[in-house]
Motif scaffolding. Structure first.
Motif, mmCIF file in Angstrom:
data_model
loop_
_atom_site.group_PDB
_atom_site.id
_atom_site.type_symbol
_atom_site.label_atom_id
_atom_site.label_comp_id
_atom_site.label_asym_id
_atom_site.label_seq_id
_atom_site.Cartn_x
_atom_site.Cartn_y
_atom_site.Cartn_z
ATOM 1 N N ALA A 9 0.492 -1.486 0.033
ATOM 2 C CA ALA A 9 -0.011 -0.251 0.115
ATOM 3 C C ALA A 9 0.746 1.017 0.143
ATOM 4 C CB ALA A 9 -1.134 0.282 1.173
ATOM 5 N N PRO A 10 2.059 1.488 0.986
ATOM 6 C CA PRO A 10 2.904 2.558 0.656
ATOM 7 C C PRO A 10 3.180 2.601 -0.354
ATOM 8 C CG PRO A 10 3.248 1.341 2.823
ATOM 9 C CD PRO A 10 2.420 0.818 1.868
ATOM 10 N N VAL A 11 3.965 1.756 -0.583
ATOM 11 C CA VAL A 11 4.612 1.947 -2.738
ATOM 12 C C VAL A 11 3.886 2.003 -3.960
ATOM 13 C CG1 VAL A 11 5.683 0.515 -3.901
ATOM 14 C CG2 VAL A 11 6.540 0.561 -1.598
ATOM 15 N N VAL A 12 3.011 1.319 -3.569
ATOM 16 C CA VAL A 12 1.354 2.201 -4.850
ATOM 17 C C VAL A 12 1.134 3.422 -4.296
ATOM 18 C CG1 VAL A 12 -0.677 1.422 -5.773
ATOM 19 C CG2 VAL A 12 0.923 -0.221 -5.315
ATOM 20 N N SER A 13 0.627 3.312 -3.204
ATOM 21 C CA SER A 13 -0.034 4.676 -3.150
ATOM 22 C C SER A 13 0.835 5.945 -3.588
ATOM 23 C CB SER A 13 -0.163 5.170 -1.276
ATOM 24 O OG SER A 13 -1.159 4.392 -0.938
ATOM 25 N N GLN A 14 2.528 5.940 -2.604
ATOM 26 C CA GLN A 14 3.269 6.992 -3.899
ATOM 27 C C GLN A 14 3.237 6.758 -5.504
ATOM 28 O OE1 GLN A 14 7.653 6.115 -2.451
ATOM 29 N NE2 GLN A 14 8.133 8.297 -2.384
ATOM 30 N N LEU A 15 3.103 5.928 -5.105
ATOM 31 C CA LEU A 15 3.345 5.913 -6.886
ATOM 32 C C LEU A 15 2.320 6.482 -8.429
ATOM 33 C CD1 LEU A 15 4.781 2.075 -7.517
ATOM 34 C CD2 LEU A 15 5.750 3.856 -8.244
ATOM 35 N N LEU A 16 1.018 6.168 -7.480
ATOM 36 C CA LEU A 16 -0.094 6.922 -7.920
ATOM 37 C C LEU A 16 -0.159 8.504 -7.658
ATOM 38 C CD1 LEU A 16 -3.442 4.382 -5.680
ATOM 39 C CD2 LEU A 16 -3.215 5.198 -8.488
ATOM 40 N N ASP A 17 0.996 8.705 -6.021
ATOM 41 C CA ASP A 17 0.836 10.132 -5.907
ATOM 42 C C ASP A 17 2.002 11.019 -7.710
ATOM 43 O OD1 ASP A 17 -0.242 10.284 -4.209
ATOM 44 O OD2 ASP A 17 1.079 9.977 -2.520
ATOM 45 N N GLU A 18 2.468 10.130 -7.830
ATOM 46 C CA GLU A 18 4.083 10.577 -8.190
ATOM 47 C C GLU A 18 3.596 10.682 -10.494
ATOM 48 O OE1 GLU A 18 7.862 8.763 -5.353
ATOM 49 O OE2 GLU A 18 7.086 7.605 -7.703
ATOM 50 N N ASP A 19 2.857 9.432 -10.272
ATOM 51 C CA ASP A 19 2.723 9.017 -11.964
ATOM 52 C C ASP A 19 0.926 9.329 -12.582
ATOM 53 O OD1 ASP A 19 2.910 8.268 -14.475
ATOM 54 O OD2 ASP A 19 4.202 6.342 -14.005
ATOM 55 N N PRO A 20 0.834 10.271 -12.982
ATOM 56 C CA PRO A 20 -0.519 10.171 -13.347
ATOM 57 C C PRO A 20 -0.928 8.884 -14.475
ATOM 58 C CG PRO A 20 0.410 11.670 -15.085
ATOM 59 C CD PRO A 20 1.907 11.382 -13.963
ATOM 60 N N ALA A 37 -5.293 7.467 -0.454
ATOM 61 C CA ALA A 37 -4.642 7.865 -1.447
ATOM 62 C C ALA A 37 -6.374 7.103 -2.784
ATOM 63 C CB ALA A 37 -4.276 6.084 -2.325
ATOM 64 N N ARG A 38 -7.193 7.452 -1.927
ATOM 65 C CA ARG A 38 -8.304 7.160 -2.563
ATOM 66 C C ARG A 38 -9.126 8.538 -2.591
ATOM 67 N NH1 ARG A 38 -12.981 2.430 -2.161
ATOM 68 N NH2 ARG A 38 -14.386 3.441 -4.319
ATOM 69 N N ARG A 39 -8.696 8.673 -1.687
ATOM 70 C CA ARG A 39 -9.091 10.539 -1.543
ATOM 71 C C ARG A 39 -7.896 11.249 -2.614
ATOM 72 N NH1 ARG A 39 -9.366 8.884 4.339
ATOM 73 N NH2 ARG A 39 -6.905 10.035 4.152
ATOM 74 N N ARG A 40 -7.408 11.400 -2.391
ATOM 75 C CA ARG A 40 -6.616 12.560 -3.972
ATOM 76 C C ARG A 40 -6.794 11.705 -5.552
ATOM 77 N NH1 ARG A 40 -2.661 10.463 0.255
ATOM 78 N NH2 ARG A 40 -1.438 9.265 -1.347
ATOM 79 N N HIS A 41 -7.084 10.880 -5.334
ATOM 80 C CA HIS A 41 -6.860 10.119 -6.672
ATOM 81 C C HIS A 41 -8.105 9.082 -7.117
ATOM 82 C CE1 HIS A 41 -2.845 11.606 -6.648
ATOM 83 N NE2 HIS A 41 -2.501 10.602 -5.797
ATOM 84 N N PRO A 42 -9.193 9.796 -6.519
ATOM 85 C CA PRO A 42 -10.543 9.006 -6.377
ATOM 86 C C PRO A 42 -10.932 8.744 -8.396
ATOM 87 C CG PRO A 42 -11.138 11.499 -6.251
ATOM 88 C CD PRO A 42 -10.102 11.227 -6.076
ATOM 89 N N ASP A 43 -10.192 9.024 -9.376
ATOM 90 C CA ASP A 43 -10.897 8.803 -10.622
ATOM 91 C C ASP A 43 -9.485 7.704 -11.026
ATOM 92 O OD1 ASP A 43 -8.299 10.545 -10.365
ATOM 93 O OD2 ASP A 43 -8.705 11.496 -12.491
ATOM 94 N N ARG A 44 -8.208 7.336 -10.046
ATOM 95 C CA ARG A 44 -7.724 6.433 -10.505
ATOM 96 C C ARG A 44 -7.569 5.521 -9.237
ATOM 97 N NH1 ARG A 44 -2.631 7.961 -10.432
ATOM 98 N NH2 ARG A 44 -2.870 10.365 -9.557
ATOM 99 N N VAL A 45 -8.233 5.667 -8.167
ATOM 100 C CA VAL A 45 -7.992 4.211 -7.604
ATOM 101 C C VAL A 45 -9.832 3.815 -7.476
ATOM 102 C CG1 VAL A 45 -7.831 3.809 -4.534
ATOM 103 C CG2 VAL A 45 -6.532 5.057 -5.468
#
Length: 304
Positions: A9-20, A37-45
């Motif tokens: 979860a931490p690794v993939v959350s960071q990747l979600l933040d770094e790479d659109p 991560a879901r709050r930050r990227h609701p369209d990609r989680v």
């Protein structure tokens, strides 16, 4: 020590933040780790609920739009249950995704046979073009997860397990590592079984190769080891016994050789027990491995 899945979860959350381009598809399992991560990227989680066929299909749909989907659940629900979608939605449509499994062969014995998938890698072997990573330590899991997500649009399977070696090694997502050198045969230890293999072969004159990426199979490293240590090879895999025997035979087609494939047996163990009891029942503990390896390679078999 944290587990491989603790790193997920931490690794993939960071990747979600770094790479659109990165997207995540879940089927309830593991969703709690991605609340932020879901709050930050609701369209990609995306959590599709307990719908594993839709899990893979949604991942393939995201890949068709140009995203890099990471798809996660237990191995039995990721590879076996939606295998038709893996075959058609990803393979037939020629799109890639990163399938990340948990529970492995028998990590959660109390879950019963529905939550066990010792045949997952063998099943993926029926399809073309899959890279398969089998980390043996949380550090390696993190490295291989990052490698998988960055691997263009390839089809990649990352097999996480509760079982773990004591320390991580410098894996690169491609090559086998030579951990020990000898002259009486080669033992290929896959992922979390390395420590048991090292204990089992202590004092034996054998070469030990460590494999955390098993597809593609590192034929070059195996041939190099066989030239120095002889033509007898033992495979020790944390999934169905003999899964990589054909890969060894292909790598050594030009030489007479013998192969012994050790791993999880086909017989279903119908009592829950615990993880260590399942390891021992399948003959993958250090004592059993020493007896089987030494007998096959005809080297001394003092007790461990």
């Amino acid at each position: 020590m944290d587990t491989m899945r603790d790193r997920f979860a931490p690794v993939v959350s960071q990747l979600l933040d770094e790479d659109p381009r990165v997207a995540l598809v879940l089927a309830v399992i593991g969703a709690d780790g991605f609340a932020g991560a879901r709050r930050r990227h609701p369209d990609r989680v995306i959590d599709v609920g307990i719908r594993e066929q839709l899990l893979v299909g949604a991942g393939a749909g995201l890949a068709l739009t140009g995203l890099r989907p990471v798809v996660h659940t237990f191995a039995s629900f990721l590879v076996e249950r939606p295998f038709e979608q893996v075959k058609l939605d990803l393979g037939h449509q020629d799109v890639g995704a990163v399938l990340v499994s948990a529970a492995a062969s028998f990590d959660w014995p109390a879950g019963g046979y529905t939550h066990m998938a010792p045949g997952d890698v063998a099943l993926l072997d029926t399809l073309d073009g899959w890279t398969v990573h089998v980390p043996g330590h949380p550090d390696e899991a993190e490295t291989l997860l990052r490698h998988a997500v960055a691997a263009g649009d390839d089809k990649v399977y990352v097999r996480l397990s509760v079982q773990s070696n004591e320390r991580g090694r410098a894996v690169d997502g491609e090559r086998f590592l030579t951990v020990r050198e000898g002259r009486a045969g080669v033992v290929v230890a896959v992922g979390p079984l390395l420590d048991n293999v090292l204990a089992a072969t202590e004092g034996l004159d054998v070469t030990v190769l460590y494999a955390t990426t098993v597809r593609p199979f590192d034929a070059v490293a195996l041939r190099r080891a066989v030239r120095a240590a002889g033509p007898d090879v033992v495979l020790v895999e944390p999934y169905l016994a003999g899964t990589s025997t054909a890969a060894v035979n292909d790598a050594l087609a030009a030489w007479p050789h013998r192969v012994l494939g050790l791993g999880v047996g086909r017989r279903e163990l119908r009592r829950y027990g615990d993880l260590d009891e399942h390891v021992a029942a399948h003959g993958l503990d250090a004592r059993s491995l020493r007896e089987r390896i030494a007998g096959f390679l005809r080297v001394g078999a003092a007790t461990v």
